[in-house]
Each structure stands twice: as C-alpha cells, then as structure tokens.
Design a protein around this motif. Sequence first.
Motif, PDB file in Angstrom:
ATOM      1  N   CYS A 166       0.861  -1.186   0.000  1.00  0.00           N
ATOM      2  CA  CYS A 166       0.000   0.000   0.000  1.00  0.00           C
ATOM      3  C   CYS A 166       0.893   1.231   0.000  1.00  0.00           C
ATOM      4  N   GLU A 168       1.038   5.147  -0.905  1.00  0.00           N
ATOM      5  CA  GLU A 168       0.164   6.304  -1.153  1.00  0.00           C
ATOM      6  C   GLU A 168       0.764   7.297  -2.116  1.00  0.00           C
ATOM      7  N   LEU A 229      -4.927   3.181  -2.323  1.00  0.00           N
ATOM      8  CA  LEU A 229      -6.244   3.088  -1.685  1.00  0.00           C
ATOM      9  C   LEU A 229      -6.998   4.403  -1.902  1.00  0.00           C
ATOM     10  N   GLY A 230      -6.756   5.013  -3.042  1.00  0.00           N
ATOM     11  CA  GLY A 230      -7.523   6.211  -3.372  1.00  0.00           C
ATOM     12  C   GLY A 230      -6.749   7.492  -3.165  1.00  0.00           C
ATOM     13  N   ARG A 232      -7.056  10.009  -1.137  1.00  0.00           N
ATOM     14  CA  ARG A 232      -6.844  10.597   0.186  1.00  0.00           C
ATOM     15  C   ARG A 232      -5.802   9.788   0.952  1.00  0.00           C
ATOM     16  N   LEU A 234      -4.670   8.024   4.038  1.00  0.00           N
ATOM     17  CA  LEU A 234      -5.363   7.444   5.186  1.00  0.00           C
ATOM     18  C   LEU A 234      -4.381   7.262   6.332  1.00  0.00           C
TER      19      LEU A 234
HETATM   20  N1  SAH Z   1       3.522   9.387   3.758  1.00  0.00           N
HETATM   21  C1  SAH Z   1       2.391   9.897   4.370  1.00  0.00           C
HETATM   22  C2  SAH Z   1       1.463   9.115   5.251  1.00  0.00           C
HETATM   23  C3  SAH Z   1       1.582   7.653   5.403  1.00  0.00           C
HETATM   24  S1  SAH Z   1       0.070   6.925   5.823  1.00  0.00           S
HETATM   25  C4  SAH Z   1       2.584  11.229   4.940  1.00  0.00           C
HETATM   26  O1  SAH Z   1       3.216  11.346   6.003  1.00  0.00           O
HETATM   27  O2  SAH Z   1       2.042  12.104   4.305  1.00  0.00           O
HETATM   28  C5  SAH Z   1       0.553   5.391   6.492  1.00  0.00           C
HETATM   29  C6  SAH Z   1       0.489   4.216   5.549  1.00  0.00           C
HETATM   30  O3  SAH Z   1      -0.858   3.953   5.178  1.00  0.00           O
HETATM   31  C7  SAH Z   1       1.221   4.383   4.250  1.00  0.00           C
HETATM   32  O4  SAH Z   1       2.587   4.086   4.363  1.00  0.00           O
HETATM   33  C8  SAH Z   1       0.502   3.399   3.338  1.00  0.00           C
HETATM   34  O5  SAH Z   1       0.985   2.086   3.515  1.00  0.00           O
HETATM   35  C9  SAH Z   1      -0.910   3.481   3.841  1.00  0.00           C
HETATM   36  N2  SAH Z   1      -1.767   4.418   3.066  1.00  0.00           N
HETATM   37  C10 SAH Z   1      -2.382   5.528   3.516  1.00  0.00           C
HETATM   38  N3  SAH Z   1      -3.118   6.114   2.570  1.00  0.00           N
HETATM   39  C11 SAH Z   1      -2.961   5.360   1.464  1.00  0.00           C
HETATM   40  C12 SAH Z   1      -3.461   5.448   0.127  1.00  0.00           C
HETATM   41  N4  SAH Z   1      -4.266   6.423  -0.252  1.00  0.00           N
HETATM   42  N5  SAH Z   1      -3.075   4.488  -0.760  1.00  0.00           N
HETATM   43  C13 SAH Z   1      -2.237   3.495  -0.384  1.00  0.00           C
HETATM   44  N6  SAH Z   1      -1.738   3.369   0.864  1.00  0.00           N
HETATM   45  C14 SAH Z   1      -2.092   4.272   1.782  1.00  0.00           C
END
Ligand code: SAH
Length: 255
Positions: A166, A168, A229-230, A232, A234
Amino acid sequence: MSTDPRLFIDAPLSAGAAVPLSREDAHYLLNVMRRGEGDPVRVFNGRDGEWSAQISHASKKAAALTVGAQTRPQLGVPDLWLLFAPVKRQKTDLIVEKATELGVAAICPVTTARTQSDRIKYERFQAIAKEAAEQTERLDLPEIRDIEKLDRVLDAWPADRVIIFCDESGDEAGEAWGGARGRGRPMAAALTPFDPSRPAAILIGPEGGFSPAERERLRALDHVIPVTLGPRILRAETAAIAALTIWQSACGDWR
Ligand code: SAH
C-alpha cells in the motif's frame, strides 16, 4: 447462533475433557459474564473446532469446564498476512483487533526507516487477538510474529507469496498506474484477475510513510504489487482496515 460465552482454550478438546481455566478466563466468565456452575459455554482451541462445554466448578477465583460435544468442525481463515509498522499504542492495538476480526492468518509487525517504535508488547497483542477471535466467531487465533526489520523480512520472503504494497505516493504524478515509479494501481483493480489460492500479505507503512529507498526496493521485487487506496492519505490503521476489506472481498472468504 448461540449467545453462550466463547473462550479460546490452549488445551486439547474432546468429549468429557476437564479443562481448568486461567485466572483471566475465570474472571471473565464468573464476574464479567456473571455465569456460574452448570452454565453453558463454547470453547475452541484453533485445532479441534468448536465445542459446547459446561462450567463444572466455580469458586471465587477459579473455574473449570467439562467439554460436551463438538458444535463446529475446524475451519481456518484465508492465507493472508498483515505486515505493518507499529504506530502509537492505541492505534496499534486497534490494528491487531481489527485484523483479527477481518480474518488474517498472521500479524507481522515490521520496523521500517520511519517507524516510531521498534518494540511491541507481544503478550498484549496476543491478549487482544484472543479476545477479538472469541468475539468474532473465529475458530483460530492469528499467529503473532515477533517484530522484525522490513529489510530482513524481504530478504527471507517466500517467493510464492505476493506482497500487496500500500503505497500512497507516486514519484511521478503524471505517470500512469503501475510502472517503476508511478502511482500504484487501485487495489481492487490490481487484484483482478487474481488467483485466490495464492498466499498474500498486505504491507502498510508508518505514519511517516516509506522511505524512498524502501519504496525503490519494494517496487523492484517481482512478487510485490504496489497499490493505491484512493486519492486521500489514510491513517495507517484506516489503511490496514480498508486494504484487508478489499482483499477479503476480492480474494478472500467474503466472496
Ligand atoms: N507518507 C504519508 C502518510 C503515510 S500513511 C505522509 O506522512 O504524508 C501510512 C500508511 O498507510 C502508508 O505508508 C501506506 O501504507 C498506507 N496508506 C495511507 N493512505 C494510502 C493510500 N491512499 N493508498 C495506499 N496506501 C495508503
């Protein structure tokens, strides 16, 4: 479905077996659930299915059961692991509880470059998983692995198990789904068509996300599928619940 209390018992179960209860289980049955001698209970041990049982002895702090008949044959969960970087305590507890409810076979905490905590309370995780399994009608407990460095986990990874990574962020926003550096494909689409018998693991990063080096290594591995996962971002615990839900719907036992 029966509303009799359900307990995970770490002992062989067979008709007529006498099972002494731990202090915690005795306290739960007698004081929390307010049951007493003669009351029915259900028990499971992760191997022998579910059995009816009766409280055969109850005193102030101790209790024992006598096992009756088997009520359900043993049934496992799909072969899905959750790899996640521990976050703050309450959220990590939530991940362990929800992963158990959502039916993972193994919970594997990993430390990554940006993980805030490299220690876990192993017994606490086990207690949370036990309670969640009892509540959720599972017939087994998820295996809880010791925390390990992500790099080491990847070094020893079984090549037949796919890692649903996953991720982001994409390094090149303009790039199409997939590729070495572009955004991951939407998870549901990336899983179709998917061989449901293929063992899988979902990988969720810490609050700070994965480091560029980690992302590069993961994306270079053949058995890794980067997914989004979209649009936003998460929180880690939300991402874990969302990814497990998608996997169970597309490939697991929700189909
Ligand atoms: N890098 C980011 C936040 C990480 S969120 C920041 O600090 O801005 C924590 C974890 O949730 C990520 O490493 C990922 O594995 C998962 N995650 C959160 N949102 C996601 C999304 N939209 N798509 C895929 N994985 C996501």
